[in-house]
Design a protein around this motif. Structure first.
Motif, PDB file in Angstrom:
ATOM      1  N   THR A 268      -7.158 -22.876  91.925  1.00 10.22           N
ATOM      2  CA  THR A 268      -7.834 -21.969  91.615  1.00 10.22           C
ATOM      3  C   THR A 268      -7.520 -21.182  92.575  1.00 10.22           C
ATOM      4  O   THR A 268      -8.587 -20.664  92.554  1.00 10.22           O
ATOM      5  N   ARG A 269      -7.152 -21.450  93.834  1.00  7.94           N
ATOM      6  CA  ARG A 269      -7.033 -21.030  95.026  1.00  7.94           C
ATOM      7  C   ARG A 269      -5.700 -20.478  95.558  1.00  7.94           C
ATOM      8  O   ARG A 269      -4.806 -21.359  95.615  1.00  7.94           O
ATOM      9  N   PRO A 270      -5.609 -19.630  96.380  1.00  7.39           N
ATOM     10  CA  PRO A 270      -4.283 -19.590  97.335  1.00  7.39           C
ATOM     11  C   PRO A 270      -4.194 -21.064  98.185  1.00  7.39           C
ATOM     12  O   PRO A 270      -5.672 -21.416  99.117  1.00  7.39           O
ATOM     13  N   LEU A 271      -2.767 -21.149  98.292  1.00 12.56           N
ATOM     14  CA  LEU A 271      -3.070 -22.556  98.647  1.00 12.56           C
ATOM     15  C   LEU A 271      -1.741 -21.727 100.583  1.00 12.56           C
ATOM     16  O   LEU A 271      -1.065 -21.229 100.213  1.00 12.56           O
ATOM     17  N   TYR A 272      -2.687 -22.768 101.443  1.00 12.55           N
ATOM     18  CA  TYR A 272      -1.873 -22.037 103.163  1.00 12.55           C
ATOM     19  C   TYR A 272      -1.925 -22.791 103.950  1.00 12.55           C
ATOM     20  O   TYR A 272      -2.709 -23.956 103.924  1.00 12.55           O
ATOM     21  N   ARG A 273      -0.819 -22.819 105.099  1.00 13.70           N
ATOM     22  CA  ARG A 273      -1.613 -23.637 106.348  1.00 13.70           C
ATOM     23  C   ARG A 273      -2.575 -24.235 106.853  1.00 13.70           C
ATOM     24  O   ARG A 273      -3.352 -23.103 107.399  1.00 13.70           O
ATOM     25  N   GLY A 274      -3.088 -25.170 106.845  1.00 11.19           N
ATOM     26  CA  GLY A 274      -4.348 -25.706 107.260  1.00 11.19           C
ATOM     27  C   GLY A 274      -5.617 -25.549 106.515  1.00 11.19           C
ATOM     28  O   GLY A 274      -6.229 -26.439 106.529  1.00 11.19           O
ATOM     29  N   ILE A 275      -4.534 -25.604 104.825  1.00  8.63           N
ATOM     30  CA  ILE A 275      -6.066 -26.008 104.123  1.00  8.63           C
ATOM     31  C   ILE A 275      -5.434 -27.409 103.756  1.00  8.63           C
ATOM     32  O   ILE A 275      -4.502 -28.051 103.340  1.00  8.63           O
ATOM     33  N   GLN A 276      -6.788 -27.785 103.108  1.00  7.76           N
ATOM     34  CA  GLN A 276      -6.266 -29.276 102.236  1.00  7.76           C
ATOM     35  C   GLN A 276      -6.961 -29.999 101.709  1.00  7.76           C
ATOM     36  O   GLN A 276      -8.419 -29.074 100.991  1.00  7.76           O
ATOM     37  N   GLY A 277      -6.827 -30.350 100.567  1.00  9.95           N
ATOM     38  CA  GLY A 277      -7.538 -31.283  99.111  1.00  9.95           C
ATOM     39  C   GLY A 277      -7.088 -31.498  98.494  1.00  9.95           C
ATOM     40  O   GLY A 277      -5.860 -31.857  98.492  1.00  9.95           O
ATOM     41  N   ASP A 278      -7.293 -31.564  97.173  1.00  9.39           N
ATOM     42  CA  ASP A 278      -6.116 -32.671  96.008  1.00  9.39           C
ATOM     43  C   ASP A 278      -5.784 -31.438  95.297  1.00  9.39           C
ATOM     44  O   ASP A 278      -4.360 -32.459  94.892  1.00  9.39           O
ATOM     45  N   ASP A 279      -5.893 -30.299  95.479  1.00  8.79           N
ATOM     46  CA  ASP A 279      -4.962 -29.581  94.880  1.00  8.79           C
ATOM     47  C   ASP A 279      -3.435 -28.908  95.687  1.00  8.79           C
ATOM     48  O   ASP A 279      -2.546 -28.804  95.067  1.00  8.79           O
ATOM     49  N   VAL A 280      -4.098 -29.375  96.949  1.00  8.27           N
ATOM     50  CA  VAL A 280      -2.603 -29.549  98.554  1.00  8.27           C
ATOM     51  C   VAL A 280      -1.556 -30.712  97.742  1.00  8.27           C
ATOM     52  O   VAL A 280      -0.534 -30.656  97.378  1.00  8.27           O
ATOM     53  N   LYS A 281      -2.831 -31.427  97.440  1.00  9.74           N
ATOM     54  CA  LYS A 281      -1.813 -32.945  97.069  1.00  9.74           C
ATOM     55  C   LYS A 281      -1.315 -32.627  95.855  1.00  9.74           C
ATOM     56  O   LYS A 281       0.369 -33.413  95.615  1.00  9.74           O
ATOM     57  N   SER A 282      -1.933 -32.717  94.595  1.00  6.44           N
ATOM     58  CA  SER A 282      -0.689 -32.085  94.123  1.00  6.44           C
ATOM     59  C   SER A 282       0.224 -31.329  94.166  1.00  6.44           C
ATOM     60  O   SER A 282       1.584 -31.508  93.236  1.00  6.44           O
ATOM     61  N   VAL A 283      -0.054 -30.462  94.665  1.00  6.80           N
ATOM     62  CA  VAL A 283       1.422 -29.603  94.451  1.00  6.80           C
ATOM     63  C   VAL A 283       2.661 -30.488  95.692  1.00  6.80           C
ATOM     64  O   VAL A 283       3.694 -30.059  94.863  1.00  6.80           O
ATOM     65  N   GLN A 284       1.666 -30.949  96.154  1.00  7.14           N
ATOM     66  CA  GLN A 284       3.094 -32.142  97.423  1.00  7.14           C
ATOM     67  C   GLN A 284       3.946 -33.235  96.519  1.00  7.14           C
ATOM     68  O   GLN A 284       5.085 -32.994  96.778  1.00  7.14           O
TER      69      GLN A 284
END
Length: 422
Positions: A244-260
């Motif tokens: 639900t938000r743009p993701l870029y270097r430095g951001i962290q959270g569960d949505d980052v983990k899902s992308v990974q």
């Protein structure tokens, strides 16, 4: 109006404002004398005390030359193809007034151009596309294409506003290509083993399917070793992805983990990197994904979004997450990647044992899916080489003929051999 002093004779200077046409008068003249007036650099004889002045005409402005013809694009090319998108490239031309033209880009899968084609509406090639600088190379993307389909592309440059006052130039050359087929996971075969054991009298009875593979004792004192085949791992379940938000270097959270998790499942990111922190490795994996999907393949995070999960990348990731993927094989130990020695450049269409060696290395490093050691350098091997080149910062854009992107040339061979030695 100017007044002459009483009894004035000889040479007397009077000043008139003759910037506008009209009648100018001398008052208190001597009727026995003649007067000469210098009006607008012309001597006018005045006998009655009046003179008519005509101002010097203002020269007409130099007319602006009419615009020239809108230029012609002759080098439209398909720089790269993904499964649902394409990257186009061409040189900007003039709009006839000294400014870069605007473009209407159209595409078709039926082979009918121009009237039967549709204007691009998705991606950075969406009509109208504004040029940047005459003579500069413009690169843009067309999204929303159908996988494994032949497409043709054509454009027309123009100036003005479409459907209002547009002036069009000639049609460009036609460029084409076939989108890649989506990766289809191979379903795991269903294996129903029917193990048997000896009853001592020569007959066999089925073993329960819950009995583990082991050594069974027969009734006659012998032993039967029964090996029950193990089915290969089934496809992994769909990985839920809600961004639900743009993701870029430095951001962290569960949505980052899902992308990974998605990137790991599709071999863009090495296993054990699902940390929830968007770091350099995740950025490189996103860049590989964007390039492979023809979203963007050059620039920076701030200029083109290269390495940033924006709306277009987010939509493609969510589409990718909706399909099951094959279970990721365990990462092989360094010993499983053979030492690499390549004596010639390798590219699409070539075959041989050195191609097999290259494929084995790429599989060992996670750039190529297992079971692709064919000895033939095809599309999948080219994509794997491109991923390696991008990850090693050798080259990350262009084509095989322009930048060597997807070719195991001298520089890429040297890096392959260096990496295989560690």
């Amino acid at each position: 109006q100017a007044t002459i002093p009483a009894g004035g004779t000889g040479t007397t200077h009077f000043t008139f404002d003759t910037s506008t046409a009209g009648v100018y008068s001398l008052v208190n003249v001597n009727v026995n004398l003649d007067y000469a007036a210098l009006i607008n650099d012309k001597i006018v004889l005045v006998t009655s005390g009046t003179a008519v002045a005509t101002p010097t005409p203002t020269p007409a402005p130099t007319p602006t030359p009419p615009p020239s013809s809108v230029g012609t694009v002759t080098d439209l090319t398909v720089a790269q193809l993904g499964s649902t998108g394409a990257t186009l490239s061409f040189t900007d031309v003039t709009d006839g007034t000294g400014a870069p033209a605007t473009y209407d880009i159209r595409y078709t899968s039926t082979g009918t151009l121009w009237g039967g084609a549709s204007s691009v509406t998705q991606g950075t090639c969406a009509t109208p596309l504004s040029g940047t600088q005459i003579g500069a190379t413009t690169t843009c993307t067309v999204l929303g294409l159908t996988p494994a389909t032949d497409y043709q592309f054509e454009l027309v440059p123009f100036r003005g506003t479409m459907n209002v006052d547009a002036v069009f130039g000639p049609l460009s050359n036609i460029a084409g290509g076939k989108t890649l087929a989506p990766a289809t996971p191979t379903p795991a075969p269903t294996i129903t083993p029917t193990p048997t054991q000896s009853s001592g009298g020569g007959s066999s009875t089925p073993l329960p399917t819950t009995v583990p593979a082991t050594v069974f004792s027969g009734g006659g004192g012998g032993s039967i070793i029964q090996t029950i085949p193990t089915a290969p791992p089934a496809s992994t379940p769909v990985i839920p992805l809600a961004l639900t938000r743009p993701l870029y270097r430095g951001i962290q959270g569960d949505d980052v983990k899902s992308v990974q998790d998605i990137l790991i499942a599709h071999s863009y990111l090495a296993p054990a990197n699902d940390t929830g922190l968007f770091g350099p490795l995740t950025r490189e994996a996103i860049q590989k994904f964007q390039c492979a999907e023809a979203i963007v393949c050059s620039g920076t995070e701030s200029t083109t979004g290269y390495g940033v999960i924006g709306p277009a990348t987010r939509a493609r990731l969510q589409s990718l997450a909706s399909a099951p993927v094959s279970a990721v094989p365990p990462t092989p130990s360094p010993a499983s990647s053979p030492a690499l020695t390549l004596t010639r450049s390798l590219y699409r269409g070539m075959q041989g044992d050195d191609v097999k060696t290259l494929q084995a290395f790429l599989i060992g490093k996670g750039y190529l899916a297992p079971s692709n050691i064919t000895g033939f350098f095809g599309v999948l091997t080219r994509q794997a080489v491109q991923k390696f080149q991008c990850a090693q910062q050798i080259v990350c854009s262009g084509t095989e003929s322009t930048t060597g992107y997807g070719v195991a040339g001298v520089k890429t061979r040297g890096r392959l051999e260096a990496v295989s030695a560690h």
